[in-house]
Design a protein around this motif. Structure first.
Motif, PDB file in Angstrom:
ATOM      1  N   GLY A  11     114.597 -68.320  16.225  1.00  0.00           N
ATOM      2  CA  GLY A  11     113.686 -67.865  17.252  1.00  0.00           C
ATOM      3  C   GLY A  11     113.383 -69.171  17.939  1.00  0.00           C
ATOM      4  N   CYS A  12     113.349 -69.245  19.244  1.00  0.00           N
ATOM      5  CA  CYS A  12     112.836 -70.236  19.987  1.00  0.00           C
ATOM      6  C   CYS A  12     112.465 -69.610  21.584  1.00  0.00           C
ATOM      7  CB  CYS A  12     114.095 -71.617  20.051  1.00  0.00           C
ATOM      8  SG  CYS A  12     113.382 -72.794  20.888  1.00  0.00           S
ATOM      9  N   ARG A  13     111.373 -70.193  22.228  1.00  0.00           N
ATOM     10  CA  ARG A  13     110.951 -69.636  23.288  1.00  0.00           C
ATOM     11  C   ARG A  13     111.540 -70.925  24.496  1.00  0.00           C
ATOM     12  NH1 ARG A  13     104.863 -68.066  21.386  1.00  0.00           N
ATOM     13  NH2 ARG A  13     104.816 -70.434  21.785  1.00  0.00           N
ATOM     14  N   MET A  14     111.876 -71.649  23.897  1.00  0.00           N
ATOM     15  CA  MET A  14     112.625 -72.557  25.065  1.00  0.00           C
ATOM     16  C   MET A  14     114.216 -72.232  25.350  1.00  0.00           C
ATOM     17  SD  MET A  14     110.997 -76.369  23.726  1.00  0.00           S
ATOM     18  CE  MET A  14     111.057 -77.141  25.548  1.00  0.00           C
ATOM     19  N   ARG A  15     114.503 -72.765  26.504  1.00  0.00           N
ATOM     20  CA  ARG A  15     115.871 -72.246  27.106  1.00  0.00           C
ATOM     21  C   ARG A  15     116.363 -73.475  27.645  1.00  0.00           C
ATOM     22  NH1 ARG A  15     114.821 -68.725  24.063  1.00  0.00           N
ATOM     23  NH2 ARG A  15     115.009 -66.772  24.334  1.00  0.00           N
ATOM     24  N   CYS A  16     116.648 -74.767  26.767  1.00  0.00           N
ATOM     25  CA  CYS A  16     117.148 -75.906  27.011  1.00  0.00           C
ATOM     26  C   CYS A  16     118.546 -75.684  27.431  1.00  0.00           C
ATOM     27  CB  CYS A  16     117.011 -77.011  26.023  1.00  0.00           C
ATOM     28  SG  CYS A  16     115.342 -77.135  25.396  1.00  0.00           S
TER      29      CYS A  16
ATOM     30  N   GLY B 257     115.524 -75.672  13.576  1.00  0.00           N
ATOM     31  CA  GLY B 257     115.636 -74.227  14.141  1.00  0.00           C
ATOM     32  C   GLY B 257     116.886 -74.321  15.266  1.00  0.00           C
ATOM     33  N   GLY B 258     116.703 -73.333  16.224  1.00  0.00           N
ATOM     34  CA  GLY B 258     115.245 -72.837  16.727  1.00  0.00           C
ATOM     35  C   GLY B 258     114.130 -73.648  16.661  1.00  0.00           C
ATOM     36  N   GLU B 259     112.908 -72.919  16.662  1.00  0.00           N
ATOM     37  CA  GLU B 259     111.724 -73.697  16.484  1.00  0.00           C
ATOM     38  C   GLU B 259     110.850 -73.163  15.305  1.00  0.00           C
ATOM     39  OE1 GLU B 259     109.002 -75.843  16.381  1.00  0.00           O
ATOM     40  OE2 GLU B 259     110.045 -76.270  18.403  1.00  0.00           O
ATOM     41  N   PRO B 260     110.882 -74.121  14.243  1.00  0.00           N
ATOM     42  CA  PRO B 260     110.041 -73.740  13.155  1.00  0.00           C
ATOM     43  C   PRO B 260     108.599 -73.419  13.229  1.00  0.00           C
ATOM     44  CG  PRO B 260     110.531 -75.996  12.989  1.00  0.00           C
ATOM     45  CD  PRO B 260     111.387 -75.545  14.154  1.00  0.00           C
TER      46      PRO B 260
ATOM     47  N   ILE C  44     109.570 -81.773   9.386  1.00  0.00           N
ATOM     48  CA  ILE C  44     109.492 -80.751  10.447  1.00  0.00           C
ATOM     49  C   ILE C  44     110.363 -81.250  11.755  1.00  0.00           C
ATOM     50  CG2 ILE C  44     108.309 -79.034  11.953  1.00  0.00           C
ATOM     51  CD1 ILE C  44     106.303 -78.953   9.770  1.00  0.00           C
ATOM     52  N   ASP C  45     111.493 -80.825  12.071  1.00  0.00           N
ATOM     53  CA  ASP C  45     112.133 -81.093  13.280  1.00  0.00           C
ATOM     54  C   ASP C  45     111.725 -80.079  14.452  1.00  0.00           C
ATOM     55  OD1 ASP C  45     113.933 -81.786  15.473  1.00  0.00           O
ATOM     56  OD2 ASP C  45     115.802 -81.308  14.385  1.00  0.00           O
ATOM     57  N   THR C  46     111.079 -80.527  15.522  1.00  0.00           N
ATOM     58  CA  THR C  46     110.293 -79.476  16.254  1.00  0.00           C
ATOM     59  C   THR C  46     110.428 -80.014  17.761  1.00  0.00           C
ATOM     60  OG1 THR C  46     108.448 -78.448  16.904  1.00  0.00           O
ATOM     61  CG2 THR C  46     108.173 -80.627  15.921  1.00  0.00           C
ATOM     62  N   ALA C  47     110.472 -79.186  18.944  1.00  0.00           N
ATOM     63  CA  ALA C  47     110.228 -79.344  20.096  1.00  0.00           C
ATOM     64  C   ALA C  47     108.847 -79.336  20.470  1.00  0.00           C
ATOM     65  CB  ALA C  47     110.960 -78.474  21.165  1.00  0.00           C
ATOM     66  N   GLY C  48     107.913 -78.797  19.685  1.00  0.00           N
ATOM     67  CA  GLY C  48     106.663 -78.729  19.757  1.00  0.00           C
ATOM     68  C   GLY C  48     105.901 -77.769  20.762  1.00  0.00           C
ATOM     69  N   GLU C  49     106.683 -76.903  21.265  1.00  0.00           N
ATOM     70  CA  GLU C  49     106.566 -75.763  22.323  1.00  0.00           C
ATOM     71  C   GLU C  49     105.393 -74.973  21.813  1.00  0.00           C
ATOM     72  OE1 GLU C  49     106.320 -72.239  24.131  1.00  0.00           O
ATOM     73  OE2 GLU C  49     107.226 -72.216  22.303  1.00  0.00           O
ATOM     74  N   PRO C  50     105.232 -74.491  20.712  1.00  0.00           N
ATOM     75  CA  PRO C  50     104.334 -73.492  20.176  1.00  0.00           C
ATOM     76  C   PRO C  50     102.755 -74.244  20.226  1.00  0.00           C
ATOM     77  CG  PRO C  50     106.158 -73.499  18.943  1.00  0.00           C
ATOM     78  CD  PRO C  50     106.369 -74.739  19.383  1.00  0.00           C
ATOM     79  N   PHE C  51     102.710 -75.467  20.099  1.00  0.00           N
ATOM     80  CA  PHE C  51     101.531 -76.139  19.940  1.00  0.00           C
ATOM     81  C   PHE C  51     100.287 -75.708  20.868  1.00  0.00           C
ATOM     82  CE2 PHE C  51      98.494 -79.601  20.182  1.00  0.00           C
ATOM     83  CZ  PHE C  51      98.087 -79.926  18.893  1.00  0.00           C
TER      84      PHE C  51
ATOM     85  N   ASN D 191     101.387 -79.158  26.601  1.00  0.00           N
ATOM     86  CA  ASN D 191     101.315 -79.061  25.141  1.00  0.00           C
ATOM     87  C   ASN D 191     101.913 -79.804  24.224  1.00  0.00           C
ATOM     88  OD1 ASN D 191     103.255 -77.047  25.795  1.00  0.00           O
ATOM     89  ND2 ASN D 191     102.664 -75.887  24.081  1.00  0.00           N
ATOM     90  N   ILE D 192     103.302 -80.117  24.454  1.00  0.00           N
ATOM     91  CA  ILE D 192     103.874 -80.806  23.550  1.00  0.00           C
ATOM     92  C   ILE D 192     103.621 -82.327  23.613  1.00  0.00           C
ATOM     93  CG2 ILE D 192     106.156 -81.805  23.509  1.00  0.00           C
ATOM     94  CD1 ILE D 192     107.097 -79.110  24.734  1.00  0.00           C
ATOM     95  N   LEU D 193     103.107 -82.866  24.756  1.00  0.00           N
ATOM     96  CA  LEU D 193     102.577 -84.301  24.710  1.00  0.00           C
ATOM     97  C   LEU D 193     101.252 -84.302  24.031  1.00  0.00           C
ATOM     98  CD1 LEU D 193     103.578 -85.191  28.335  1.00  0.00           C
ATOM     99  CD2 LEU D 193     105.030 -85.494  26.095  1.00  0.00           C
ATOM    100  N   ASP D 194     100.541 -83.327  24.002  1.00  0.00           N
ATOM    101  CA  ASP D 194      99.336 -82.953  23.340  1.00  0.00           C
ATOM    102  C   ASP D 194      99.413 -83.023  21.820  1.00  0.00           C
ATOM    103  OD1 ASP D 194      96.253 -82.924  23.370  1.00  0.00           O
ATOM    104  OD2 ASP D 194      96.495 -80.824  22.829  1.00  0.00           O
TER     105      ASP D 194
END
Length: 245
Positions: A27-32, A76-79, A102-109, A151-154
């Motif tokens: 699962g991932c909501r980003m579409r890089c 992931g995906g996005e863990p 954790i390897d993350t893009a931070g998008e859910p934060f 939110n990722i930078l946050d």
């Protein structure tokens, strides 16, 4: 608790310190536009559903290979899209004194409930966050990934506030985030995070995952974008002060 597992890599060498057992959550909501795992975007019912205890038990079979520095990496995906399941995995791992990453893009934060209280507990049980900064400019980030980056930078700021160890990763894409102004703005942000940032990695854009896009019938928009040359890569590494800090 059960979670959605996309795949497992039993002998990872570039997803955290030492030898890593990598659990790719679905699962991932980003579409890089350059994503090399678009198959992780799929619906949850296309993934394996496993209990956290089962996942950890499978991982422990490989513990002898990890050595003093290795351990588990959740990718992931996005863990972070499965925070409850991730927290259970981390809790079980730390009970076994396993190094966790954790390897993350931070998008859910978000700093709002119900996510944030879970994230605080996740952070307490995570030895290292590997955070992708894909573009420093919010509008260009949205054009590249389909999502904003505020939110990722946050999230990066929060981790720095808590002095949580971070490795920053930046995929260098010619013509998209390779200009000097963007790189210097990214470097300034990374520097603002202080000593929590232990390492910066500049990863050259590649097309190794394009075959997955074609198999899934998804148009690949960066078809004509070249991989960065040595000079471009060297400039980015110099500006971002790549390597250990």
């Amino acid at each position: 608790m059960k979670g959605n597992i996309h795949s497992i890599e039993t002998f990872g060498c570039s997803d955290g310190p030492g030898i890593r057992y990598i659990i790719f959550l679905g699962g991932c909501r980003m579409r890089c536009k350059y994503c090399h795992n678009p198959d992780t975007w799929a619906r949850p019912d296309t993934f394996q559903s496993k209990e956290a205890a089962e996942v950890l038990q499978d991982a422990l079979r490989y513990r002898d290979y990890w050595g003093a520095k290795g351990g588990l990496t959740f990718s992931g995906g996005e863990p972070l899209l499965q925070p409850e399941f991730l927290l259970e995995l981390l809790t079980l791992a730390k009970a076994q004194n396993i190094n966790t990453c954790i390897d993350t893009a931070g998008e859910p934060f978000t700093r709002e409930a119900p996510f944030f209280p879970l994230f605080e507990r996740i952070a307490e049980k995570t030895d290292l966050f590997m955070l992708d900064i894909k573009h420093i400019d919010p509008e260009k980030h949205r054009a590249l990934t389909g999502r904003g980056n505020e939110n990722i930078l946050d999230m990066a700021r929060y981790l720095a506030e808590q002095n949580r160890p971070m490795w920053i990763r930046h995929v260098l894409v010619p013509g998209i985030n390779s200009d000097e102004a963007s790189l210097r703005a990214t470097a300034a942000f990374i520097d603002s995070l202080g000593g929590a940032v232990q390492r910066v990695d500049v990863l050259p854009y590649h097309t190794l995952g394009v075959f997955k896009w074609k198999a899934l019938g998804i148009p690949y928009e960066l078809e004509n974008v070249p991989t960065p040359d040595k000079q471009m890569l060297a400039l980015a590494k110099d500006i971002l002060r790549a390597g250990d800090r």
